[in-house]
Design an enzyme around this catalytic site. Structure first.
Site, PDB file in Angstrom:
ATOM      1  N   GLU A   1      28.327  49.238   5.964  1.00 37.59           N
ATOM      2  CA  GLU A   1      26.978  49.713   5.656  1.00 37.59           C
ATOM      3  C   GLU A   1      26.479  49.163   4.327  1.00 37.59           C
ATOM      4  OE1 GLU A   1      26.535  53.917   6.269  1.00 37.59           O
ATOM      5  OE2 GLU A   1      27.328  53.805   8.295  1.00 37.59           O
TER       6      GLU A   1
ATOM      7  N   LYS B   1      21.346  62.064  14.590  1.00 32.99           N
ATOM      8  CA  LYS B   1      21.367  60.661  14.982  1.00 32.99           C
ATOM      9  C   LYS B   1      20.796  60.563  16.400  1.00 32.99           C
ATOM     10  CE  LYS B   1      25.645  59.325  12.549  1.00 32.99           C
ATOM     11  NZ  LYS B   1      27.129  59.315  12.676  1.00 32.99           N
TER      12      LYS B   1
ATOM     13  N   ARG C   1      23.159  54.591  11.922  1.00 32.58           N
ATOM     14  CA  ARG C   1      24.535  54.329  12.349  1.00 32.58           C
ATOM     15  C   ARG C   1      25.092  53.192  11.498  1.00 32.58           C
ATOM     16  NH1 ARG C   1      25.956  57.616  16.721  1.00 32.58           N
ATOM     17  NH2 ARG C   1      27.958  57.205  15.717  1.00 32.58           N
ATOM     18  N   SER C   2      26.394  52.957  11.638  1.00 34.09           N
ATOM     19  CA  SER C   2      26.970  51.843  10.870  1.00 34.09           C
ATOM     20  C   SER C   2      26.501  50.496  11.425  1.00 34.09           C
ATOM     21  CB  SER C   2      28.487  51.942  10.843  1.00 34.09           C
ATOM     22  OG  SER C   2      29.005  52.154  12.129  1.00 34.09           O
TER      23      SER C   2
END
Ligand code: PGA
Ligand code: ZN
EC number: 4.2.1.11
Length: 436
Positions: free
Chosen positions: A206, A338, A367-368
């Protein structure tokens, strides 16, 4: 004249921030309005999440998405043709019914969430409104408190450290843009400390520093020092926010820390995190225990929930029913939202509202695996979530979201209220700053 009926909808294969294929959907309405969205992808996913459809096989590690794109083009598009894009709930229910599984595995969570968000964007365009305003319907909203990663670990950095996210929050900043300014200084201060100590190892998934630390606590010490070196008061101005992502290193009450090579049961993990809360300026902890350890979550929240935000991510998987159950049990005091974990925009909103009704703090999250898609920036403002978690303060798939919130802040002008301390629902630090 607006005519929000869906005239044409199609999927295409694009690439995410990890260089993996993902699904983009474009929705064209009868009045010419267009909406487009890209599905993100997690790496440390919860058991109860909507499942992405991946091709399998050897190409791209089995992660290709031709089948999910085909779901959009051959099944979803014909089913949505002529439907009213302005009726998001109806569209999302249609998607859920069409898929027919409880985990979205037939058409693919990636196909479904990209469609749901693309339709949402098209509806806002048809109404000639920016998405955040389309969502808020003119109700008062706050600009979210950003949770920004400085060090990445866990599944996002080959487990170089056990804890997945070492983040900062700047609730004492006067505005969102000031919170970003503060974070940029802290990021620089952390980088210079790491360079001096010879601890830099590139960037994690990230965009945070990939920390060559010898212990989780070394990361906490360095981050606290970085906050001070940047000129801020730990706790009173800037706090640490951790995503433990405990399911990644344990289950059923047995946890194994790779760094310390130690095995911990639920009680010992709670003790260790409690020591960290006593020692470092920690304001927020996500998934402190495994997703299958509700008793641990209840105990942790009972002991620390009045001085620290306790977020359920893998534990709650953006599911309204789980949020209600956790609220009844006292198993968290905040919920991560999410959209692709829930499956559709409507289900993500239901989880957020369930959280707000229960007195939980709510955090819209990326999200990553991400892209240039900025939908979540709009959701965080339009739904008045109070907090936004996007990853680090580098790399454009992350900065795109922060920059989009800056634009929204500017558009709101004088009426832009920054959530700041009001983002949290636990008693502790708000009470202490009010008193000071
Ligand atoms: P993920 O991680 O997107 O890889 O699941 C993000 C998080 O755990 O918050
Ligand atoms: Zn998480």
């Amino acid at each position: 004249m607006t005519d929000a009926r869906i005239a044409k909808l199609y999927g295409r294969r694009v690439w995410d921030s990890r260089g993996r294929p993902t699904v983009e959907v474009e929705a064209h309405l009868a009045d010419g309005a267009v909406g487009r969205a890209i599905a993100p992808a997690g790496a440390s996913t919860g058991q109860g999440e909507a499942l992405d459809l991946r091709d399998g096989g050897s190409r791209f590690g089995g992660l290709d998405v031709h089948r999910a794109v085909s779901s959009v083009n051959t099944e979803i598009a014909p089913a949505l043709k002529e439907q009213d894009a302005a009726d998001q709930e109806f569209i999302d229910q249609l998607l859920v019914n069409l898929d027919g599984t409880s985990d979205r595995s037939r058409l693919g969570g990636n196909a479904i969430v990209a469609t749901s968000m693309a339709v949402l964007h098209a509806a806002a365009a048809s109404a000639d409104k920016p998405l955040w305003l389309h969502l808020s319907g003119g109700r008062p909203v706050r600009i979210p408190l950003p949770e920004i990663q400085i060090f990445g670990g866990g599944a996002h950095a080959d487990r170089r450290v056990d804890v997945q996210d070492f983040m900062v929050v700047c609730p004492a900043a006067g505005s969102f843009s000031e919170a970003l300014d503060w974070t940029a200084e802290i990021y620089r201060a952390a980088g210079s400390l790491m360079r001096k100590a010879g601890k830099t190892g590139g960037v994690a998934d990230e965009g945070g520093f990939w920390p060559a630390f010898d212990s989780n606590e070394e990361a906490l010490e360095t981050l606290t020092l970085a906050i001070e070196n940047a000129g801020f008061a730990p706790s009173a101005q800037v706090g640490i926010s951790l995503d433990i992502a405990a399911s990644q290193f344990g289950s059923a009450g047995k946890y194994r820390l790779a760094l310390d090579d130690s095995a911990l049961d639920t009680g010992a993990l709670i003790e260790m995190l409690g020591r960290w809360i006593e020692t470092y300026p920690i304001l927020s902890i996500e998934d402190p225990l495994g997703e299958d350890d509700p008793e641990g979550m209840i105990e942790f929240t009972r002991r620390y929930g009045d001085r620290c935000q306790v977020i359920g991510d893998d534990f709650l998987v953006t599911n309204a029913k789980r949020v209600q159950a956790a609220a009844a049990d006292g198993a968290a005091n905040a919920v991560l939202i999410k959209p692709n974990q829930a499956g559709t925009v409507t289900e993500a909103l239901a989880a957020l509202r369930a959280g707000q009704e229960a007195g939980f703090a709510t955090i819209v999250s990326a999200r990553s695996g991400e892209s240039e898609d900025v939908t979540i920036a709009h959701l965080s403002v339009g739904w008045d979530a109070g907090q936004l978690k996007v990853g680090s303060f580098t790399r454009s798939e992350r900065m795109a979201k922060w920059n989009e919130v800056l634009r929204i802040e500017e558009a709101l002008g004088n009426s832009a209220e920054f959530s700041g301390w009001s983002a949290f629902t636990f008693a502790g630090p708000k009470a202490s700053t009010d008193a000071s």
